[in-house]
Every structure is written in C-alpha cells, then in structure tokens.
Design an enzyme around this catalytic site. Structure first.
Site, PDB file in Angstrom:
ATOM      1  N   THR A 135     -18.965   2.826  13.430  1.00  0.00           N
ATOM      2  CA  THR A 135     -18.850   3.655  14.637  1.00  0.00           C
ATOM      3  C   THR A 135     -20.157   3.733  15.414  1.00  0.00           C
ATOM      4  O   THR A 135     -21.243   3.571  14.828  1.00  0.00           O
ATOM      5  CB  THR A 135     -18.415   5.072  14.202  1.00  0.00           C
ATOM      6  N   ASP A 136     -20.054   4.063  16.695  1.00  0.00           N
ATOM      7  CA  ASP A 136     -21.265   4.275  17.501  1.00  0.00           C
ATOM      8  C   ASP A 136     -22.023   5.531  17.066  1.00  0.00           C
ATOM      9  O   ASP A 136     -23.190   5.714  17.413  1.00  0.00           O
ATOM     10  CB  ASP A 136     -20.921   4.358  18.997  1.00  0.00           C
ATOM     11  N   GLU A 137     -21.349   6.420  16.326  1.00  0.00           N
ATOM     12  CA  GLU A 137     -21.987   7.699  15.964  1.00  0.00           C
ATOM     13  C   GLU A 137     -23.200   7.524  15.056  1.00  0.00           C
ATOM     14  O   GLU A 137     -24.017   8.436  14.925  1.00  0.00           O
ATOM     15  CB  GLU A 137     -20.978   8.636  15.294  1.00  0.00           C
ATOM     16  N   TYR A 161     -20.122  13.135   8.753  1.00  0.00           N
ATOM     17  CA  TYR A 161     -19.317  11.919   8.947  1.00  0.00           C
ATOM     18  C   TYR A 161     -20.214  10.754   9.350  1.00  0.00           C
ATOM     19  O   TYR A 161     -20.172   9.671   8.733  1.00  0.00           O
ATOM     20  CB  TYR A 161     -18.251  12.168  10.026  1.00  0.00           C
ATOM     21  N   LYS A 165     -21.069   7.205   7.368  1.00  0.00           N
ATOM     22  CA  LYS A 165     -20.808   5.867   7.916  1.00  0.00           C
ATOM     23  C   LYS A 165     -22.108   5.060   7.992  1.00  0.00           C
ATOM     24  O   LYS A 165     -22.132   3.863   7.713  1.00  0.00           O
ATOM     25  CB  LYS A 165     -20.179   5.971   9.309  1.00  0.00           C
TER      26      LYS A 165
HETATM   27  P1  NAD Z   1      -7.822   7.444  10.320  1.00  0.00           P
HETATM   28  O1  NAD Z   1      -8.356   8.730   9.798  1.00  0.00           O
HETATM   29  O2  NAD Z   1      -6.704   7.479  11.307  1.00  0.00           O
HETATM   30  O3  NAD Z   1      -7.335   6.536   9.100  1.00  0.00           O
HETATM   31  C1  NAD Z   1      -8.060   6.412   7.931  1.00  0.00           C
HETATM   32  C2  NAD Z   1      -7.157   5.761   6.893  1.00  0.00           C
HETATM   33  O4  NAD Z   1      -7.926   5.602   5.685  1.00  0.00           O
HETATM   34  C3  NAD Z   1      -5.932   6.605   6.531  1.00  0.00           C
HETATM   35  O5  NAD Z   1      -4.788   5.784   6.483  1.00  0.00           O
HETATM   36  C4  NAD Z   1      -6.267   7.155   5.153  1.00  0.00           C
HETATM   37  O6  NAD Z   1      -5.126   7.395   4.346  1.00  0.00           O
HETATM   38  C5  NAD Z   1      -7.132   6.045   4.592  1.00  0.00           C
HETATM   39  N1  NAD Z   1      -8.034   6.503   3.516  1.00  0.00           N
HETATM   40  C6  NAD Z   1      -8.821   7.613   3.533  1.00  0.00           C
HETATM   41  N2  NAD Z   1      -9.489   7.714   2.361  1.00  0.00           N
HETATM   42  C7  NAD Z   1      -9.132   6.634   1.613  1.00  0.00           C
HETATM   43  C8  NAD Z   1      -9.489   6.163   0.328  1.00  0.00           C
HETATM   44  N3  NAD Z   1     -10.362   6.836  -0.446  1.00  0.00           N
HETATM   45  N4  NAD Z   1      -8.941   5.016  -0.121  1.00  0.00           N
HETATM   46  C9  NAD Z   1      -8.053   4.328   0.647  1.00  0.00           C
HETATM   47  N5  NAD Z   1      -7.668   4.727   1.861  1.00  0.00           N
HETATM   48  C10 NAD Z   1      -8.199   5.866   2.346  1.00  0.00           C
HETATM   49  O7  NAD Z   1      -9.066   6.673  10.893  1.00  0.00           O
HETATM   50  P2  NAD Z   1      -9.202   5.730  12.180  1.00  0.00           P
HETATM   51  O8  NAD Z   1      -9.454   6.573  13.361  1.00  0.00           O
HETATM   52  O9  NAD Z   1      -8.078   4.759  12.180  1.00  0.00           O
HETATM   53  O10 NAD Z   1     -10.569   4.983  11.833  1.00  0.00           O
HETATM   54  C11 NAD Z   1     -10.550   3.796  11.041  1.00  0.00           C
HETATM   55  C12 NAD Z   1     -11.980   3.309  10.872  1.00  0.00           C
HETATM   56  O11 NAD Z   1     -12.558   3.056  12.148  1.00  0.00           O
HETATM   57  C13 NAD Z   1     -12.910   4.303  10.183  1.00  0.00           C
HETATM   58  O12 NAD Z   1     -13.759   3.590   9.339  1.00  0.00           O
HETATM   59  C14 NAD Z   1     -13.682   4.942  11.328  1.00  0.00           C
HETATM   60  O13 NAD Z   1     -14.959   5.351  10.891  1.00  0.00           O
HETATM   61  C15 NAD Z   1     -13.782   3.774  12.286  1.00  0.00           C
HETATM   62  N6  NAD Z   1     -13.883   4.125  13.714  1.00  0.00           N
HETATM   63  C16 NAD Z   1     -12.988   4.973  14.284  1.00  0.00           C
HETATM   64  C17 NAD Z   1     -13.072   5.250  15.650  1.00  0.00           C
HETATM   65  C18 NAD Z   1     -12.095   6.162  16.337  1.00  0.00           C
HETATM   66  O14 NAD Z   1     -12.305   6.490  17.511  1.00  0.00           O
HETATM   67  N7  NAD Z   1     -11.020   6.594  15.698  1.00  0.00           N
HETATM   68  C19 NAD Z   1     -14.092   4.665  16.414  1.00  0.00           C
HETATM   69  C20 NAD Z   1     -15.009   3.808  15.781  1.00  0.00           C
HETATM   70  C21 NAD Z   1     -14.888   3.536  14.428  1.00  0.00           C
HETATM   71  O1  DAU Z   2     -17.377   7.534  18.655  1.00  0.00           O
HETATM   72  C1  DAU Z   2     -16.542   7.028  17.653  1.00  0.00           C
HETATM   73  C2  DAU Z   2     -15.973   8.191  16.886  1.00  0.00           C
HETATM   74  O2  DAU Z   2     -15.053   8.832  17.756  1.00  0.00           O
HETATM   75  C3  DAU Z   2     -15.297   7.779  15.589  1.00  0.00           C
HETATM   76  O3  DAU Z   2     -16.252   7.252  14.720  1.00  0.00           O
HETATM   77  C4  DAU Z   2     -14.638   8.981  14.930  1.00  0.00           C
HETATM   78  O4  DAU Z   2     -13.902   8.562  13.790  1.00  0.00           O
HETATM   79  C5  DAU Z   2     -13.695   9.615  15.928  1.00  0.00           C
HETATM   80  O5  DAU Z   2     -13.149  10.802  15.362  1.00  0.00           O
HETATM   81  C6  DAU Z   2     -14.416   9.960  17.223  1.00  0.00           C
HETATM   82  O6  DAU Z   2     -15.370  11.035  17.054  1.00  0.00           O
HETATM   83  P1  DAU Z   2     -15.546  12.189  18.152  1.00  0.00           P
HETATM   84  O7  DAU Z   2     -16.097  13.383  17.483  1.00  0.00           O
HETATM   85  O8  DAU Z   2     -16.226  11.677  19.360  1.00  0.00           O
HETATM   86  O9  DAU Z   2     -13.979  12.379  18.522  1.00  0.00           O
HETATM   87  P2  DAU Z   2     -13.085  13.684  18.716  1.00  0.00           P
HETATM   88  O10 DAU Z   2     -11.772  13.224  19.249  1.00  0.00           O
HETATM   89  O11 DAU Z   2     -13.095  14.579  17.543  1.00  0.00           O
HETATM   90  O12 DAU Z   2     -13.847  14.439  19.897  1.00  0.00           O
HETATM   91  C7  DAU Z   2     -14.071  13.821  21.151  1.00  0.00           C
HETATM   92  C8  DAU Z   2     -14.842  14.810  22.011  1.00  0.00           C
HETATM   93  O13 DAU Z   2     -13.989  15.926  22.282  1.00  0.00           O
HETATM   94  C9  DAU Z   2     -16.080  15.377  21.334  1.00  0.00           C
HETATM   95  O14 DAU Z   2     -17.093  15.593  22.284  1.00  0.00           O
HETATM   96  C10 DAU Z   2     -15.600  16.727  20.799  1.00  0.00           C
HETATM   97  C11 DAU Z   2     -14.553  17.152  21.813  1.00  0.00           C
HETATM   98  N1  DAU Z   2     -13.460  17.979  21.269  1.00  0.00           N
HETATM   99  C12 DAU Z   2     -12.789  17.523  20.188  1.00  0.00           C
HETATM  100  C13 DAU Z   2     -11.787  18.271  19.611  1.00  0.00           C
HETATM  101  C14 DAU Z   2     -11.048  17.803  18.394  1.00  0.00           C
HETATM  102  C15 DAU Z   2     -13.150  19.164  21.868  1.00  0.00           C
HETATM  103  O15 DAU Z   2     -13.754  19.590  22.877  1.00  0.00           O
HETATM  104  N2  DAU Z   2     -12.143  19.924  21.311  1.00  0.00           N
HETATM  105  C16 DAU Z   2     -11.473  19.533  20.203  1.00  0.00           C
HETATM  106  O16 DAU Z   2     -10.587  20.293  19.732  1.00  0.00           O
END
Ligand code: NAD
Ligand code: DAU
Length: 355
Positions: A135-137, A161, A165
């Site tokens: 992730t970019d985080e 988190y 990562k």
């Molecule tokens: P998600 O939370 O929707 O899915 C995570 C999946 O991992 C789920 O199916 C869960 O059951 C599985 N899981 C959790 N713990 C596990 C374990 N111990 N063993 C096996 N499986 C397990 O997550 P997502 O949003 O699809 O993100 C997927 C990946 O992409 C993550 O690594 C996250 O850090 C990365 N990522 C997400 C975003 C985003 O915006 N969602 C952006 C950049 C990177």
């Molecule tokens: O940037 C990549 C990341 O994006 C991934 O690595 C993470 O897995 C994914 O969860 C996401 O993280 P963020 O914290 O940026 O996403 P989230 O959707 O939780 O929040 C997006 C923005 O919205 C953030 O500034 C927090 C704000 N927010 C979020 C929630 C859940 C609110 O204002 N209210 C809320 O209830």
C-alpha cells in the site's frame, strides 16, 4: 497445469483479481488460500465455484505447516499475496491480528516459497514469481504541496496497519536481496469498486445512504486520497506479475486526488439522481471525532510502472463510481447479509452513538 497461489482471494481486491486472472489466463489452476475472516466472503467468487481450475482452501497464511504443504502438493510457480488485515480503524482498535497476519503470515509465505522454490528448483516447470501486494500508506503522509511519493521515498508508516505492511514489505525485500527469491512489490493507492467491505469509506457511504443512516466523516473531511478503480489495479498487477523485474517495487495510483468530502458529495449526488423519494441525502453527513494519527494526504508517482510496463489507469472516477454504485444497488442481498450482528457491533464500537 501451471498453478497460481492467490492469498486473500475471497476479499475485495483478491476476488476481483481472481475473476480477472481466470478470464485472462484460463490455462492456469488457481488456488485461493483465505482464512475467511469477517472480510473474506466465498460468495464474492460464486461464479467460479465448480470450475475445475479454481480451488478455495480455508486456512491461515501464518500456519506454516499448511502453507508448506500447499507448496508441496501443488506445482505452484506464481504467488500473488493479498491476504491481510486491511482496515486502518480496526488496526487502531486491535493491532494484534495485523502483526500476526501481515507480518508473520507474509514471513511464512516467503519462507515456504524459499524452501520449495530455491531448494527444489530443478523440479519447477518454469521460473517462479512472487508478487507481494502492498500500500501507499507505508510512505506515511504528504502535506498539500509536497510531490507524490516515488518508489525511493523513505518508509514512514503512521498506523499499526501501515507499520505491519511496511514490515512485510521489508521482509519481502530481504528475501530477494539475501536469497534471490524473485519477489516484486507493488504499493497501491486507495481502491474502490464492487465487493468492497462496507467498513471502508466509499462502500460505507453507499450502504449508509441506502438506509438513510448517518454518514460518518472524520475531522473536517478534508483529508486527501488518490482513488483507483479496482479493475485498473488488477490490470497493473498482472503486468507486474508477468513482466515486472524481480527485486523491484512499483507504485500503482490513479492521479485522482480528492478530499473525502468531495468523494462523499459525488456519491450522494449520483444516488440522489437515481432516487425517486427525494430524501435529502446530504443531510446524512455527520462529522465525527477524527481518526488518531490520520494521514493527511497520499499521492503516488507512477512513472516507473508507466515507463517500464506501459500501464496507466483506464477508468475515470465518474465512470468507476457509477459502476460501483450500480453494483451495490444490484446487490442489496450481499449488503444485507453482511449487515449481520457482527458488522453492527463493529459500527457501534467504532462510531458509538454518532451513527
Ligand atoms: P480485504 O480486507 O477486503 O481482504 C483481505 C482478505 O484476506 C480477506 O478475504 C480475508 O479473509 C483474508 N485474510 C485475512 N487474514 C488472513 C489470514 N491470516 N490468512 C489467510 N487469509 C486471510 O482487503 P483488500 O482491501 O482486498 O486488500 C487486499 C490487499 O491489498 C491487502 O494486502 C491490502 O493491504 C492491499 N491494499 C489494499 C488497498 C485498498 O484500498 N483496499 C490499497 C492498496 C493495497
Ligand atoms: O491507501 C491505501 C489504503 O487505503 C489501503 O492500504 C487500506 O487497506 C485501505 O483501507 C485504505 O485506507 P484508508 O484509511 O485511506 O481508507 P478508508 O476507506 O478507511 O478511509 C478513506 C478516508 O476516509 C480516510 O481519510 C479516512 C476517511 N473516513 C473513513 C471512514 C471509514 C472517514 O472520514 N469516515 C469513515 O467512517
């Protein structure tokens, strides 16, 4: 048949990736190793159930014996590692699982790949490749005028988190440097699209608005994220998996920076236009206590991915949001099954009586 191991394939991005990969590379067997936590839902891939090329294995990536046995049993030459605890707010509430899954789990996968791939290299059908999804985080937070993060920006994670990562990324890097394990790392910006669990901003806003319930906005809603449609992410991942250089990191982003409030207003406008009852959806916006350590802004420089692999995003934010909203509107059952007791408990713990 060549076999790909996808971890976390029952989650949001993983399920979108498996569906895309199965269409693009039908010659592969796909093993989906997923613990099926609250975020993992086998329903997300119901269309592949029964396919002889797709196997879902419910299990923990931190279970060394299980992961090792999968590498022994199947001729795995590709790994795409999504499995993670992925929600920042949950990591603030209860960080333990983040360390176990994101750090220990990644270690177990790397170590199993090292043992099986490097020590039994002669038995492999093709050169193996391990794609670690991050992730970019990990780069921390940007001020308004600062330039976007590049692949050489220093790591400065701010939430449990992001720290977990970042730790996983460093292990992945070390396995390349020390053992020559062919690992590529991608660091992506915020994704949105179908099948995203409604704890993250965009699906949470949609789900709350559909029920005419309060929409929680942290602080003033002026934090900035770079939003990428999930299909664009999946296309980038396939490019890196197949043609990325081992040992390299690639940023993936959309150059689509928006404040949270801007995103929320755009979603509500689309919903309002589709709704016959005229309910004033913007009245649902509720400002709540800010997230501790809330990163101000993320932005990624994706020149490297564009230059080396020719990738650029194809779906505009307006199109992506419309597709996403239409998907949720057509999946009321999917959402209502999620809104079980456990989800309600989470909302109550996270937002108290505010929503
Ligand atoms: P998600 O939370 O929707 O899915 C995570 C999946 O991992 C789920 O199916 C869960 O059951 C599985 N899981 C959790 N713990 C596990 C374990 N111990 N063993 C096996 N499986 C397990 O997550 P997502 O949003 O699809 O993100 C997927 C990946 O992409 C993550 O690594 C996250 O850090 C990365 N990522 C997400 C975003 C985003 O915006 N969602 C952006 C950049 C990177
Ligand atoms: O940037 C990549 C990341 O994006 C991934 O690595 C993470 O897995 C994914 O969860 C996401 O993280 P963020 O914290 O940026 O996403 P989230 O959707 O939780 O929040 C997006 C923005 O919205 C953030 O500034 C927090 C704000 N927010 C979020 C929630 C859940 C609110 O204002 N209210 C809320 O209830």
């Amino acid at each position: 048949m060549t076999t790909i191991l996808v971890t976390g394939g029952a989650g949001f991005i993983g399920s979108n990736f498996i569906r895309y990969f199965a269409q693009q590379r039908p010659e592969f067997n796909i093993i989906n190793l997923d613990l099926l936590t609250y975020a993992g839902n086998p329903e997300n891939l119901i269309d592949l159930e029964g396919s002889p090329h797709y196997t879902l294995i419910q299990g923990d990536i931190a279970d060394q014996a299980l992961v090792y046995s999968l590498f022994k049993r199947y001729p795995i030459t590709r790994v795409v590692h999504f499995a993670a605890e992925s929600h920042v707010d949950r990591s603030i509430m209860a960080p333990d699982a983040f360390v176990r899954t994101n750090v220990q789990g990644t270690f177990v996968l790397l170590e199993s790949a090292r043992q099986l791939w490097l020590e039994e290299k002669s038995k492999l059908e093709e050169e193996p490749r391990f794609l670690h999804i991050s992730t970019d985080e990990v780069y921390g937070s940007l001020k308004s005028q600062e330039p976007a993060f590049t692949e050489s920006s220093p790591y400065a994670p701010n939430s449990p988190y992001a720290a977990s990562k970042a730790s996983a990324d460093l292990l992945a890097r070390a396995y390349y440097k020390t053992y020559g394990l062919p690992v590529m790392i991608t660091n992506c910006s915020n994704n949105y699209g179908p099948y995203q669990f409604p704890e993250k901003l965009i699906p949470l806003v949609i789900a709350q608005a559909l029920d005419h319930k309060p929409i929680p906005i942290y602080g003033k809603g002026d934090n900035i994220r770079d939003w990428l449609y999930v299909e664009d992410h999946c296309r980038a991942l396939l490019r890196v998996l197949e043609d990325g250089r081992p040992g390299e990191t690639y940023n993936i982003g959309a150059q689509n920076e928006r404040s949270n409030l801007e995103v929320v207003h755009q979603i509500l406008q689309i919903l309002q236009d589709q709704q016959a009852d005229g309910y004033p959806l913007t009245d649902l916006i509720t400002f709540v206590k800010d997230r501790p350590g809330h990163d101000w802004r993320y932005a990624l420089d994706t020149t490297k991915l564009n230059r080396e692999l020719g990738w650029r995003p194809e779906v505009s934010f307006t199109t992506g949001l419309e597709r996403t909203i239409n998907w949720y509107l057509g999946q009321r059952d999917w959402i209502s099954r999620i809104k079980s007791g456990l989800y309600r408990d989470y909302l109550a713990r996270q937002y108290g009586s505010a929503i």
